[in-house]
Scaffold this motif. Structure first.
Motif, PDB file in Angstrom:
ATOM      1  N   UNK A  10       0.822  -1.206   0.000  1.00 32.00           N
ATOM      2  CA  UNK A  10       0.000   0.000   0.000  1.00 32.00           C
ATOM      3  C   UNK A  10       0.860   1.262   0.000  1.00 32.00           C
ATOM      4  N   UNK A  11       1.470   1.513  -1.164  1.00 34.57           N
ATOM      5  CA  UNK A  11       2.260   2.735  -1.360  1.00 34.57           C
ATOM      6  C   UNK A  11       2.009   3.238  -2.770  1.00 34.57           C
ATOM      7  N   UNK A  12       1.567   4.477  -2.884  1.00 39.60           N
ATOM      8  CA  UNK A  12       1.338   5.096  -4.195  1.00 39.60           C
ATOM      9  C   UNK A  12       2.051   6.449  -4.193  1.00 39.60           C
ATOM     10  N   UNK A  13       2.930   6.656  -5.148  1.00 42.47           N
ATOM     11  CA  UNK A  13       3.697   7.900  -5.182  1.00 42.47           C
ATOM     12  C   UNK A  13       2.944   9.026  -5.883  1.00 42.47           C
ATOM     13  N   UNK A  14       2.059   8.670  -6.814  1.00 40.41           N
ATOM     14  CA  UNK A  14       1.294   9.686  -7.541  1.00 40.41           C
ATOM     15  C   UNK A  14       0.216  10.275  -6.633  1.00 40.41           C
ATOM     16  N   UNK A  15      -0.145  11.543  -6.815  1.00 39.60           N
ATOM     17  CA  UNK A  15      -1.225  12.126  -6.010  1.00 39.60           C
ATOM     18  C   UNK A  15      -2.549  11.434  -6.306  1.00 39.60           C
ATOM     19  N   UNK A  16      -3.343  11.203  -5.252  1.00 39.58           N
ATOM     20  CA  UNK A  16      -4.537  10.381  -5.400  1.00 39.58           C
ATOM     21  C   UNK A  16      -5.782  11.053  -4.827  1.00 39.58           C
ATOM     22  N   UNK A  17      -6.920  10.570  -5.328  1.00 38.48           N
ATOM     23  CA  UNK A  17      -8.231  10.840  -4.733  1.00 38.48           C
ATOM     24  C   UNK A  17      -8.750   9.512  -4.214  1.00 38.48           C
ATOM     25  N   UNK A  18      -9.216   9.496  -2.979  1.00 41.14           N
ATOM     26  CA  UNK A  18      -9.510   8.251  -2.273  1.00 41.14           C
ATOM     27  C   UNK A  18     -10.956   8.200  -1.807  1.00 41.14           C
ATOM     28  N   UNK A  19     -11.568   7.010  -1.909  1.00 36.68           N
ATOM     29  CA  UNK A  19     -12.827   6.753  -1.228  1.00 36.68           C
ATOM     30  C   UNK A  19     -12.672   5.491  -0.390  1.00 36.68           C
ATOM     31  N   UNK A  20     -13.438   5.420   0.698  1.00 34.43           N
ATOM     32  CA  UNK A  20     -13.317   4.331   1.668  1.00 34.43           C
ATOM     33  C   UNK A  20     -14.709   3.750   1.910  1.00 34.43           C
ATOM     34  N   UNK A  21     -14.798   2.414   1.927  1.00 30.30           N
ATOM     35  CA  UNK A  21     -16.084   1.806   2.235  1.00 30.30           C
ATOM     36  C   UNK A  21     -16.056   0.296   2.077  1.00 30.30           C
ATOM     37  N   UNK A  22     -17.173  -0.356   2.444  1.00 28.91           N
ATOM     38  CA  UNK A  22     -17.273  -1.812   2.277  1.00 28.91           C
ATOM     39  C   UNK A  22     -17.610  -2.157   0.828  1.00 28.91           C
ATOM     40  N   UNK A  23     -18.435  -1.350   0.197  1.00 32.59           N
ATOM     41  CA  UNK A  23     -18.815  -1.529  -1.207  1.00 32.59           C
ATOM     42  C   UNK A  23     -19.346  -2.935  -1.486  1.00 32.59           C
ATOM     43  N   UNK A  24     -20.234  -3.396  -0.616  1.00 31.47           N
ATOM     44  CA  UNK A  24     -20.865  -4.692  -0.852  1.00 31.47           C
ATOM     45  C   UNK A  24     -22.064  -4.488  -1.767  1.00 31.47           C
ATOM     46  N   UNK A  25     -21.874  -4.796  -3.028  1.00 30.49           N
ATOM     47  CA  UNK A  25     -22.867  -4.443  -4.029  1.00 30.49           C
ATOM     48  C   UNK A  25     -22.595  -2.995  -4.428  1.00 30.49           C
ATOM     49  N   UNK A  26     -22.238  -2.767  -5.658  1.00 28.86           N
ATOM     50  CA  UNK A  26     -21.917  -1.407  -6.088  1.00 28.86           C
ATOM     51  C   UNK A  26     -23.227  -0.713  -6.436  1.00 28.86           C
ATOM     52  N   UNK A  27     -23.884  -0.132  -5.409  1.00 28.37           N
ATOM     53  CA  UNK A  27     -25.214   0.432  -5.612  1.00 28.37           C
ATOM     54  C   UNK A  27     -25.149   1.907  -6.009  1.00 28.37           C
ATOM     55  N   UNK A  28     -26.322   2.520  -6.153  1.00 28.91           N
ATOM     56  CA  UNK A  28     -26.383   3.886  -6.672  1.00 28.91           C
ATOM     57  C   UNK A  28     -25.649   4.879  -5.777  1.00 28.91           C
TER      58      UNK A  28
END
Length: 310
Positions: A10-28
Motif C-alpha cells: 500500500x504505497x502510491x507515489x502519484x497524487x490520489x483521490x480516495x474513497x473508503x467503504x465496504x462496497x458490498x454491491x456497487x449500488x447507486x
C-alpha cells in the motif's frame, strides 16, 4: 486497474483521490462516490478505492451474511468503471484495533492522498469511531480536500446493502435493480453440467457461486448473460435441479444454469456474468423430464415477452 491486497504493497507515489467503504454491491450511492472520483481523475489525480478483503462484521460480530459482491466481482466492477487502484485490505487484528486518527495518518501518507470522497455514513478505525467529521477536522493538518456525499433514497428509505439484500431475498429483482442501478448479477466460469438440457434441445450454461455469494430464492428468472462484451437473453434457474437425479449424494449442489436464447457458441470454461431481471416461478420437482421440458418452454415464452416489453 491495479489491485493491491497486501498491506506492504500500500504505497502510491502519484497524487490520489480516495474513497473508503465496504462496497458490498456497487449500488447507486456507491456510484455517486465513483463519479466524484472520476471528476478528480480528470484533474490529474489517481482514483483509489479502499475496502476490506472481508466484511469487518464477519470477524468482529461473527456475521454470517451472504455477500452481494465477492472480491473478484468488486475487482471487475471497479475496473469497468475506470478506477486506477483498488486496495482490498486484509482485516488483521492490527488494522481492526487501529485508532481512527492513526488510520488517517497512515493511509493519507502511504497513498499520497490529496482528496477524499466519502458517504456521510462512513466509518473507520477501531469500533468505527472515525467518521466524516473526523476527516474534516484532520484535513488542514494533512492537506487533503474532503467531499461528503449524502445518502441517496428510494421509496423513502436510504439505499444500502442491507436494503438491497432484503429485496433480493424476497425475489424482488426489479426493485433490487432500481437500488443498484443495474440488475443483480453473479460472475462465474461456465462448467460442464449433466448435459440433460442438450438431450431435450434446451442447452444451458452452468456456473457455481462462491459459498459467500447471496443468491436469489430458488426459482426461474428472466435473465441476461454477458460474454465477451456482448449481452444475450434467456432464462436462469437458481437451485438444486430437483427433477434431475444427482450424480453424488441425495441432492444436486446449489448452482445457476441459464438457457440462452438463439445462442450456439461453445462457452465452456469461459468467464460470464449472469444478471437476474425478474422472478417468474419457484423451483419445483417435476414427475418427468418431459414435464420439465414443457415447463421450460413456457419459461422461455415468459422471458421473451418480458424482454420485449423492456
Amino acid at each position: 486497474m491495479i489491485c493491491l491486497q497486501e498491506i506492504e504493497q500500500f504505497h502510491i507515489s502519484e497524487p490520489t483521490a480516495l474513497t473508503i467503504g465496504k462496497f458490498d454491491g456497487l449500488h447507486r450511492g456507491h456510484e455517486e462516490l465513483v463519479r466524484r472520483l472520476l471528476r478528480k481523475q480528470r484533474r490529474g489525480l489517481k482514483a483509489v478505492v479502499f475496502t476490506f478483503d472481508i466484511p469487518p462484521k464477519k470477524l468482529t460480530q461473527g456475521d454470517g451474511m451472504r455477500l452481494l459482491s465477492t472480491n473478484a466481482e468488486k475487482r471487475a466492477l471497479f475496473e469497468e468503471r475506470g478506477m486506477d487502484y483498488l486496495l482490498q485490505c486484509p482485516f488483521t487484528p492490527k488494522i481492526m484495533s487501529m485508532e481512527p486518527e492513526k488510520f488517517v495518518e497512515w493511509i493519507v501518507g502511504a497513498l499520497n492522498v490529496k482528496s477524499i470522497v466519502v458517504g456521510e455514513d462512513c466509518g473507520f478505525g477501531h469500533n468505527r469511531r472515525g467518521d466524516y467529521k473526523l476527516l474534516a477536522q484532520l484535513a488542514p493538518e494533512y492537506g487533503y480536500e474532503l467531499e461528503v456525499v449524502k445518502k441517496l433514497q428510494f421509496d423513502g428509505r436510504d439505499i444500502s446493502s442491507t436494503y438491497i439484500r432484503e429485496e433480493i431475498q424476497k425475489g424482488n429483482m426489479e426493485t433490487a435493480a432500481m437500488l443498484l442501478g443495474h440488475p443483480y448479477s453473479i460472475d462465474g466460469t461456465v462448467e460442464t453440467g449433466n448435459q440433460i438440457g442438450r438431450t431435450i434441445g434446451i442447452p444451458t450454461a452452468n456456473i457455481e457461486a462462491e459459498p459467500d455469494k447471496l443468491l436469489p430464492p430458488f426459482g426461474v428468472y428472466a435473465a441476461s448473460i454477458d460474454f465477451e462484451h456482448e449481452r444475450y437473453y434467456g432464462i436462469a434457474n437458481v437451485g438444486r435441479k430437483p427433477t434431475i437425479k444427482p450424480k453424488h449424494g441425495d441432492q444436486n449442489p446449489v448452482g445457476v444454469e441459464m438457457h440462452i436464447l438463439h445462442f450456439h457458441k461453445d462457452i465452456y470454461c469461459e468467464p460470464v456474468r449472469i444478471s437476474f431481471h425478474a422472478f417468474e416461478r419457484p423451483e419445483v420437482k417435476f414427475d418427468s423430464i418431459s414435464d420439465l421440458q414443457a415447463q421450460i418452454e413456457r419459461d422461455i415464452v415468459f422471458s421473451e415477452q418480458y424482454f420485449e416489453k423492456i
